[in-house]
Motif scaffolding. Structure first.
Motif, PDB file in Angstrom:
ATOM      1  N   ASP A  39       0.801  -1.225   0.000  1.00  9.01           N
ATOM      2  CA  ASP A  39       0.000   0.000   0.000  1.00  9.01           C
ATOM      3  C   ASP A  39       0.837   1.282   0.000  1.00  9.01           C
ATOM      4  O   ASP A  39       0.293   2.370  -0.197  1.00  9.01           O
ATOM      5  CB  ASP A  39      -0.926   0.019   1.234  1.00  9.01           C
ATOM      6  N   THR A  40       2.147   1.171   0.241  1.00  9.45           N
ATOM      7  CA  THR A  40       2.981   2.388   0.262  1.00  9.45           C
ATOM      8  C   THR A  40       3.153   2.993  -1.135  1.00  9.45           C
ATOM      9  O   THR A  40       3.546   4.149  -1.266  1.00  9.45           O
ATOM     10  CB  THR A  40       4.370   2.085   0.845  1.00  9.45           C
ATOM     11  N   PHE A  41       2.819   2.224  -2.177  1.00  6.02           N
ATOM     12  CA  PHE A  41       2.882   2.752  -3.552  1.00  6.02           C
ATOM     13  C   PHE A  41       1.584   3.494  -3.874  1.00  6.02           C
ATOM     14  O   PHE A  41       0.923   3.224  -4.883  1.00  6.02           O
ATOM     15  CB  PHE A  41       3.104   1.601  -4.547  1.00  6.02           C
ATOM     16  N   LYS A  42       1.244   4.434  -3.031  1.00  8.77           N
ATOM     17  CA  LYS A  42      -0.067   5.085  -3.125  1.00  8.77           C
ATOM     18  C   LYS A  42      -0.184   6.075  -4.289  1.00  8.77           C
ATOM     19  O   LYS A  42      -1.292   6.469  -4.655  1.00  8.77           O
ATOM     20  CB  LYS A  42      -0.390   5.797  -1.803  1.00  8.77           C
ATOM     21  N   GLU A  43       0.928   6.481  -4.883  1.00 10.81           N
ATOM     22  CA  GLU A  43       0.884   7.420  -6.018  1.00 10.81           C
ATOM     23  C   GLU A  43       0.965   6.704  -7.364  1.00 10.81           C
ATOM     24  O   GLU A  43       1.002   7.357  -8.414  1.00 10.81           O
ATOM     25  CB  GLU A  43       2.031   8.427  -5.916  1.00 10.81           C
ATOM     26  N   LEU A  44       0.957   5.400  -7.342  1.00 14.38           N
ATOM     27  CA  LEU A  44       1.134   4.625  -8.565  1.00 14.38           C
ATOM     28  C   LEU A  44      -0.061   4.819  -9.508  1.00 14.38           C
ATOM     29  O   LEU A  44      -1.210   4.660  -9.117  1.00 14.38           O
ATOM     30  CB  LEU A  44       1.285   3.140  -8.208  1.00 14.38           C
ATOM     31  N   GLU A  45       0.252   5.164 -10.774  1.00 11.81           N
ATOM     32  CA  GLU A  45      -0.791   5.372 -11.778  1.00 11.81           C
ATOM     33  C   GLU A  45      -0.726   4.331 -12.895  1.00 11.81           C
ATOM     34  O   GLU A  45      -1.733   4.076 -13.565  1.00 11.81           O
ATOM     35  CB  GLU A  45      -0.663   6.782 -12.385  1.00 11.81           C
ATOM     36  N   PHE A  46       0.445   3.744 -13.099  1.00 10.42           N
ATOM     37  CA  PHE A  46       0.610   2.747 -14.155  1.00 10.42           C
ATOM     38  C   PHE A  46       1.404   1.567 -13.596  1.00 10.42           C
ATOM     39  O   PHE A  46       2.502   1.735 -13.068  1.00 10.42           O
ATOM     40  CB  PHE A  46       1.347   3.356 -15.351  1.00 10.42           C
ATOM     41  N   LEU A  47       0.824   0.367 -13.723  1.00  7.77           N
ATOM     42  CA  LEU A  47       1.484  -0.843 -13.234  1.00  7.77           C
ATOM     43  C   LEU A  47       1.420  -1.912 -14.322  1.00  7.77           C
ATOM     44  O   LEU A  47       0.339  -2.209 -14.853  1.00  7.77           O
ATOM     45  CB  LEU A  47       0.789  -1.363 -11.971  1.00  7.77           C
ATOM     46  N   SER A  48       2.585  -2.463 -14.660  1.00  4.58           N
ATOM     47  CA  SER A  48       2.642  -3.509 -15.680  1.00  4.58           C
ATOM     48  C   SER A  48       3.292  -4.763 -15.086  1.00  4.58           C
ATOM     49  O   SER A  48       4.429  -4.721 -14.623  1.00  4.58           O
ATOM     50  CB  SER A  48       3.445  -3.021 -16.893  1.00  4.58           C
ATOM     51  N   MET A  49       2.513  -5.864 -15.131  1.00  3.70           N
ATOM     52  CA  MET A  49       3.019  -7.164 -14.659  1.00  3.70           C
ATOM     53  C   MET A  49       2.690  -8.216 -15.714  1.00  3.70           C
ATOM     54  O   MET A  49       1.925  -9.147 -15.472  1.00  3.70           O
ATOM     55  CB  MET A  49       2.396  -7.530 -13.309  1.00  3.70           C
ATOM     56  N   ALA A  50       3.238  -8.042 -16.902  1.00  3.41           N
ATOM     57  CA  ALA A  50       3.004  -8.983 -18.005  1.00  3.41           C
ATOM     58  C   ALA A  50       3.967 -10.155 -17.898  1.00  3.41           C
ATOM     59  O   ALA A  50       5.158  -9.983 -17.613  1.00  3.41           O
ATOM     60  CB  ALA A  50       3.193  -8.276 -19.341  1.00  3.41           C
ATOM     61  N   ASN A  51       3.426 -11.348 -18.121  1.00  4.51           N
ATOM     62  CA  ASN A  51       4.232 -12.577 -18.152  1.00  4.51           C
ATOM     63  C   ASN A  51       5.041 -12.775 -16.871  1.00  4.51           C
ATOM     64  O   ASN A  51       6.255 -12.957 -16.901  1.00  4.51           O
ATOM     65  CB  ASN A  51       5.153 -12.546 -19.375  1.00  4.51           C
ATOM     66  N   VAL A  52       4.325 -12.753 -15.736  1.00  2.00           N
ATOM     67  CA  VAL A  52       5.001 -12.955 -14.441  1.00  2.00           C
ATOM     68  C   VAL A  52       4.474 -14.208 -13.732  1.00  2.00           C
ATOM     69  O   VAL A  52       4.730 -14.394 -12.534  1.00  2.00           O
ATOM     70  CB  VAL A  52       4.838 -11.713 -13.530  1.00  2.00           C
ATOM     71  N   ALA A  53       3.725 -15.029 -14.457  1.00  2.00           N
ATOM     72  CA  ALA A  53       3.145 -16.261 -13.889  1.00  2.00           C
ATOM     73  C   ALA A  53       2.191 -15.975 -12.732  1.00  2.00           C
ATOM     74  O   ALA A  53       2.113 -16.742 -11.751  1.00  2.00           O
ATOM     75  CB  ALA A  53       4.263 -17.204 -13.431  1.00  2.00           C
ATOM     76  N   LEU A  54       1.460 -14.870 -12.857  1.00  2.00           N
ATOM     77  CA  LEU A  54       0.518 -14.482 -11.813  1.00  2.00           C
ATOM     78  C   LEU A  54      -0.800 -15.259 -11.972  1.00  2.00           C
ATOM     79  O   LEU A  54      -1.390 -15.268 -13.049  1.00  2.00           O
ATOM     80  CB  LEU A  54       0.247 -12.972 -11.896  1.00  2.00           C
TER      81      LEU A  54
END
Length: 260
Positions: A39-54
């Motif tokens: 939750d400390t990444f409270k200013e995050l506007e763009f997050l990319s987690m492509a191909n991470v086996a999620l």
């Protein structure tokens, strides 16, 4: 590289609350879950987690300012209701290449009121009959599905637009070197000042030239008068000389007569 190590690397000595974009593509999720993102990444506007086996979004932190979320080429098959709870302001969601099979799974996205673009390309759900019509009917808030609207108009690519604008700016900068416009304006101002000075000087020269010519004419007239006066004096002298010679001859003639 594990996701936690990649996150620490991406921080680049910044505090999590200073980060607005985070790209974690091709990392390895331990047990198919997110580690190191909180939750400390409270200013995050763009997050990319492509191909991470999620495979699960259960550990996704609350990211209220998140607008774009890239989750392509993972193993997500459900649990999408977490997105509305943790990322309520999403406008773009890419779930292409995941294991989403039916409409009931996608129904959970109805609570993402700001969602405008959804990508389900290469998911099994795309094989359903009337797939596009069903999704647009189910998620009436979205404008684009798999990159196209209901009339098959392609979604604008903001990144390409930015690149085009950047190219135009580069061309402008290349065509006009830095400071060129200012120098050009200064040159124009100097030319105008020179023209004004030249015109004033020209007027002055014209006045001087006229007075000079008039003075010359006056001088010529005076010279002519002097010449006439000198000529008259010479004629008078010649006449007097002739008269003197005549008187001398007359006196000589008288003297000769007396001698006779």
């Amino acid at each position: 590289m594990e996701m936690k190590k990649r996150i620490n690397l991406e921080l680049r000595n910044r505090a999590p609350e200073e980060v607005t974009e985070l790209v974690l593509d091709n990392c390895l999720c331990v047990n198919g879950e997110i580690e190191g993102l909180n939750d400390t990444f409270k200013e995050l506007e763009f997050l990319s987690m492509a191909n991470v086996a999620l495979s699960s979004l259960a550990q996704l932190p609350s990211l209220n300012k998140l607008r774009k979320l890239e989750l392509s080429d993972n193993a997500i098959s459900g649990g999408l209701e977490v997105l509305a709870q943790k990322c309520p302001n999403l406008t773009y969601l890419n779930l292409s290449g995941n294991k989403i099979k039916d409409l009931s799974t996608v129904e959970a996205l109805q609570n993402l009121k700001n969602l405008k673009s959804l990508d389900l390309f290469n998911c099994e759900i795309t094989n359903l009959e009337d797939y596009r019509e069903s999704i647009f009917e189910l998620l009436q808030q979205i404008t684009y599905l798999d990159g196209y609207d209901q009339e098959d108009n392609e979604a604008p690519d903001s990144e390409e637009d930015d690149d085009e604008d950047g190219d135009e700016d580069d061309e402008d900068e290349a065509g006009l070197p830095e400071g060129y416009e200012e120098e050009e304006e200064e040159d124009e101002d100097e030319d105008e000042e020179e023209d004004e000075a030249g015109s004033e000087l020209g007027e002055g020269e014209e006045e001087v030239g006229l007075s000079y010519l008039m003075k010359e004419e006056i001088q010529d007239e005076e010279d002519d008068d002097d010449y006439v006066e000198e000529g008259e004096e010479e004629e008078e002298e010649e006449e007097e000389g002739l008269r003197g010679e005549k008187r001398k001859r007359d006196a000589d003639d008288e003297g000769e007569e007396e001698e006779d």
